[in-house]
Design a protein around this motif. Structure first.
Motif, mmCIF file in Angstrom:
data_model
loop_
_atom_site.group_PDB
_atom_site.id
_atom_site.type_symbol
_atom_site.label_atom_id
_atom_site.label_comp_id
_atom_site.label_asym_id
_atom_site.label_seq_id
_atom_site.Cartn_x
_atom_site.Cartn_y
_atom_site.Cartn_z
ATOM 1 N N PRO A 196 7.528 0.544 2.627
ATOM 2 C CA PRO A 196 6.360 -0.276 2.318
ATOM 3 C C PRO A 196 5.087 0.163 3.049
ATOM 4 C CG PRO A 196 8.165 -1.619 3.194
ATOM 5 C CD PRO A 196 8.623 -0.211 3.239
ATOM 6 N N ALA A 197 5.236 0.743 4.229
ATOM 7 C CA ALA A 197 4.041 1.133 4.985
ATOM 8 C C ALA A 197 3.180 2.114 4.192
ATOM 9 C CB ALA A 197 4.431 1.725 6.332
ATOM 10 N N CYS A 198 3.822 3.028 3.435
ATOM 11 C CA CYS A 198 3.015 3.970 2.656
ATOM 12 C C CYS A 198 3.133 3.712 1.155
ATOM 13 C CB CYS A 198 3.375 5.410 3.010
ATOM 14 S SG CYS A 198 5.121 5.768 2.996
ATOM 15 N N GLY A 199 3.939 2.725 0.756
ATOM 16 C CA GLY A 199 4.049 2.398 -0.661
ATOM 17 C C GLY A 199 4.898 3.369 -1.467
ATOM 18 N N ASP A 200 5.734 4.155 -0.764
ATOM 19 C CA ASP A 200 6.601 5.098 -1.460
ATOM 20 C C ASP A 200 7.851 4.396 -1.990
ATOM 21 O OD1 ASP A 200 4.830 6.994 -0.694
ATOM 22 O OD2 ASP A 200 6.194 8.146 0.579
#
Lengths: 136, 170
Positions: free
Chosen positions: A35-39
């Motif tokens: 979630p931190a980079c939306g991957d």
């Protein structure tokens, strides 16, 4: 920032993009996200009757390092047993692709994806054995 | 001091944008380096620290989603940081399907329609969060924020996709 040739190669010519039938008994699917980079990454394995992984596919939406990491893992696991595939560590992936420190987390995603795919495969295999065990 | 307190605002999700702007600009003027040129070094140093903290507070609270994530952290709901993964199948399937749809969109109009849905979804989620925060429903807050994180990423990717399509048209 300079990226390694191996990383660029996996990014530009990703291996094994695609999907396997997630409902098939011999297919394990791992779906994980950072979630931190939306991957988001989906990694699937198909296990043959001999217990070897005969096919692997992936689909990743994320940065180049995430795509390369998942591409590399699908290549690595083919021909391995499930137990062998389970020993793949994110540090091996990061080292092989020479990931820069800020991209190490992409290899973590790939390790978690293969682990999740294996867990899914094992859960299916266990379920398949259940009725038999009950009948004995 | 947390970012809300720094701006003299209550720690809440529904902060009016103009109230936030006014609080920020007033304090920014107060700590502006120009007002400290003739002051002793320690006062100048203090002003520059205050100004930097103020900027960070404003940057964090200006965007509603970023504000919601920060407020959740204050309430003890931390989202996974770098290198931390989640495996919620429902949420990730939704994110994966949406990104596939975006990848397949072949016109600016299609991308715009998808982006509009995502934006509406995001706004609806922010409204839902208001209720969740007042009920202090931490599990729901966490799940909603994760979902909104992916929607926000989707909106970002939609903008990039749109730009690519525009460029290839020329």
């Amino acid at each position: 920032m300079a990226y390694s040739e191996k990383l660029i190669d996996h990014y530009e010519n990703p291996r094994n993009i695609g999907a396997l039938d997630k409902n098939a008994e011999d297919v394990g699917t791992g779906l994980v996200g950072a979630p931190a980079c939306g991957d988001v990454m989906k990694l699937q394995i198909k296990v043959g009757p001999d217990g070897l992984i005969e096919d692997a596919k992936f689909k990743t939406f994320g940065c180049g390092s995430a795509i390369a990491s998942s591409s590399l893992v699908t290549e690595w696991v083919k021909g391995k047993t499930v137990d062998e595939a389970e020993t793949i560590k994110n540090t091996d992936i990061a080292r092989h692709l020479a990931l820069p420190p800020v991209k190490i987390h992409c290899s973590v995603l790939a390790e978690d994806a293969i682990k999740a795919a294996i867990a899914d495969y094992r859960a299916k295999a266990a379920k398949k054995d259940e009725p038999k065990a009950a009948a004995e | 001091m947390d970012h809300f307190a720094r701006l003299g605002l209550p720690a809440a999700l529904d902060i009016d944008a103009s109230t936030l702007d006014r609080a920020y600009f007033d304090l920014q003027r107060k700590w502006h380096p120009d007002r400290f040129v003739s002051k002793p070094p320690e006062e100048r140093a203090r002003a520059s620290v205050e100004a930097a903290s103020l900027n960070e507070a404003y940057r964090t609270l200006k965007e509603p989603l970023s504000r919601a994530i920060y407020l959740a952290e204050l309430k003890g709901v931390a989202l996974p940081g770098d290198g931390k993964t989640i495996d919620d199948p429902e949420l990730l399937t939704e994110a994966m399907d949406a990104r596939e749809e975006l990848q397949e969109a072949s016109s600016v109009a299609e991308v715009d329609a998808l982006a509009r849905f995502a934006r509406e979804d995001l706004e609806k989620g922010l409204v839902d969060l208001l209720r969740m925060f007042s009920a202090n429903d931490k599990a729901a807050i966490r799940r909603t924020l994760l979902r909104l994180r992916y929607l926000d990423k989707f909106a970002e990717e939609a903008r990039a996709r749109r730009m690519n399509l525009e460029r290839s048209k020329r």
